[in-house]
Design a protein around this motif. Structure first.
Motif, PDB file in Angstrom:
ATOM      1  N   LYS A  59       0.833  -1.203   0.000  1.00  0.00           N
ATOM      2  CA  LYS A  59       0.000   0.000   0.000  1.00  0.00           C
ATOM      3  C   LYS A  59       0.869   1.255   0.000  1.00  0.00           C
ATOM      4  O   LYS A  59       0.622   2.206  -0.750  1.00  0.00           O
ATOM      5  N   LYS A 104       1.024   4.271  -2.872  1.00  0.00           N
ATOM      6  CA  LYS A 104       0.747   5.659  -2.501  1.00  0.00           C
ATOM      7  C   LYS A 104       1.964   6.550  -2.769  1.00  0.00           C
ATOM      8  O   LYS A 104       1.813   7.690  -3.233  1.00  0.00           O
ATOM      9  N   TRP A 148      -1.855  -6.733  -5.646  1.00  0.00           N
ATOM     10  CA  TRP A 148      -2.350  -5.457  -5.114  1.00  0.00           C
ATOM     11  C   TRP A 148      -2.844  -4.530  -6.215  1.00  0.00           C
ATOM     12  O   TRP A 148      -3.579  -3.576  -5.939  1.00  0.00           O
ATOM     13  N   PRO A 184      -7.090  -4.400  -5.623  1.00  0.00           N
ATOM     14  CA  PRO A 184      -6.702  -3.382  -4.638  1.00  0.00           C
ATOM     15  C   PRO A 184      -7.744  -3.220  -3.530  1.00  0.00           C
ATOM     16  O   PRO A 184      -8.930  -3.496  -3.725  1.00  0.00           O
ATOM     17  N   ILE A 223      -6.566   2.467  -1.496  1.00  0.00           N
ATOM     18  CA  ILE A 223      -5.495   2.827  -2.441  1.00  0.00           C
ATOM     19  C   ILE A 223      -6.030   3.072  -3.854  1.00  0.00           C
ATOM     20  O   ILE A 223      -5.254   3.278  -4.785  1.00  0.00           O
TER      21      ILE A 223
END
Length: 327
Positions: free
Chosen positions: A215, A219, A235, A239, A243
Motif C-alpha cells: 500500500k 501511494k 495489489w 486493490p 489505495i
C-alpha cells in the motif's frame, strides 16, 4: 455375588439384608428407596456431563471442513487470500480459520518454531526448512494454487514505460536509473527476497528504499513522479479501497527479457512465462494429519478456488472447466 433377603429389626421396622462374601449388610427400606433415587440421579448427571463433554469435543475438534485452526500468510498476497478466505467461510460455516499476515522472514520463523503448521507463501520451502519437518517425521504437503507477478509501477507523469530485466538488475545495484527512487514494500518481505535472488546481491544501491507495505509503495509512487515501485501484482488487480485514488496516478511498466519484446503482467503472460518476473504461490501443510489446513488447501486447488484466482487477475494453477450448453 450378593444375596438379598428380608429381615425384621428389633424396632419392628422392615430391613433388607445383603450378604456378600460371608458378610451381612443391613439397610432400611426407606433408606434404600432414597439411595436408589440418588443413585439414579447421579447416573443421570454423569451421563449428562458425558454428553455435554462429547458435544464440546465435537465443536472443538478439527476436521477438514470444521473446527478451528490458524494459517500463516505472506502479507504481500493479502488481497487474493482474503477473497478466498471469505468464500470459504461462507461455504463452510463450521470452519473457523485465523489468517495471520506477516512478511516472509517473520512468517518462516514462526512456521518453524510455533504450533501453526500451515502457511501460504510466495516460494517453496528450502531444503533446510524441509529438513526441519522431515526430521520430526512430518509429511510436507505443498500445493501451487496461483502464479503471481512482481510488477513495476511508475507515476503517470513519467514517460518511461518499459525496462529490461538487465536494466532492472543494474538499477538495483546502482548502475542504472540513478536519478530515480526505487521502492519496495518491506525489508523482510518476499519481494526483497525475490529481488536478491534475481540480482544475486545481498544489498542494494542507496537510492533503493524499503517502505512498510505494498500500500505504501503504491501511494508513494502516486505522489512522486520520479519513483519506481516494486509490488506484488495482486495489489494492482485486487486493490483495497484505500489505495484506489493512488492507483489512478500510476501505470504498470512493460518488462522485457531483452530489448526486442516487452510484456506487461497479465494472466496470459504469467501463465506462458512470457512475463519475466513471475513467482508461484503455494499453500504448505505440515500438520501431519488431515485437518482444516488440508481442507483449505483442497478448496484453493478446487474449481471454486481456482475460479476466484481467475477472476482476480492472477493466473490460476489450473484453468477451471467451462460448461457449454448446446441447443
Amino acid at each position: 455375588m450378593k444375596n438379598k433377603f428380608p429381615l425384621t429389626s428389633e424396632g419392628g421396622k422392615s430391613q433388607l439384608a445383603y450378604m456378600s462374601e460371608g458378610r451381612v449388610f443391613f439397610s432400611s427400606r426407606k433408606n434404600n428407596k432414597q439411595n436408589a433415587y440418588f443413585s439414579v440421579m447421579k447416573s443421570f448427571i454423569f451421563l449428562l456431563l458425558i454428553g455435554l463433554s462429547a458435544c464440546n469435543q465435537t465443536k472443538k475438534s478439527e476436521g477438514i471442513i470444521s473446527g478451528q485452526t490458524s494459517i500463516l500468510v505472506d502479507e504481500s498476497v493479502f488481497t487474493i487470500v482474503d477473497d478466498e478466505a471469505e468464500i470459504f467461510a461462507n461455504n463452510y460455516k463450521q470452519a473457523s480459520i485465523n489468517f495471520i499476515y506477516l512478511p516472509e522472514q517473520k512468517l518462516i520463523k514462526l512456521f518453524l518454531t510455533d504450533s501453526v503448521k500451515t502457511a501460504i507463501m510466495a516460494r517453496d520451502l528450502t531444503s533446510n526448512e524441509k529438513k526441519h519437518f522431515l526430521d520430526q517425521k512430518i509429511i510436507i504437503r505443498t500445493n501451487r494454487f496461483a502464479i503471481d507477478g512482481i510488477a513495476l509501477i511508475v507515476n503517470k507523469a513519467l514517460q518511461d514505460s518499459t525496462i529490461t530485466v538487465q536494466q532492472l538488475k543494474a538499477a538495483l545495484t546502482g548502475n542504472y536509473g540513478k536519478d530515480k527512487s526505487w521502492v519496495f514494500d518491506n525489508p523482510q518481505s518476499s519481494t526483497l527476497a525475490y529481488l536478491m535472488q534475481l540480482t544475486g546481491q545481498k544489498s542494494f544501491a542507496k537510492n533503493v528504499y524499503a517502505l512498510q507495505s505494498n500500500k505504501d509503495v503504491i501511494k508513494y509512487v502516486g505522489a512522486h513522479p520520479n519513483a519506481v515501485g516494486i509490488v506484488s501484482l495482486s495489489w494492482l488487480v485486487r486493490p483495497t479501497d484505500d489505495i484506489l485514488s493512488a492507483l489512478d496516478n500510476v501505470k504498470v511498466m512493460a518488462i522485457g527479457k531483452d530489448k526486442t519484446k516487452f510484456k506487461k503482467p497479465t494472466q496470459s503472460s504469467l501463465k506462458t512465462g512470457e512475463y519475466p518476473l513471475t513467482r508461484n504461490l503455494y499453500i504448505i501443510n505440515c500438520q501431519g494429519s488431515a485437518g482444516l489446513g488440508t481442507g483449505f488447501a483442497s478448496f484453493l486447488a478446487g474449481e471454486l478456488g481456482q475460479r476466484i484466482i481467475l477472476k482476480s487477475g492472477l493466473a490460476p494453477d489450473s484453468l477451471p472447466s467451462r460448461q457449454l450448453n448446446f441447443k
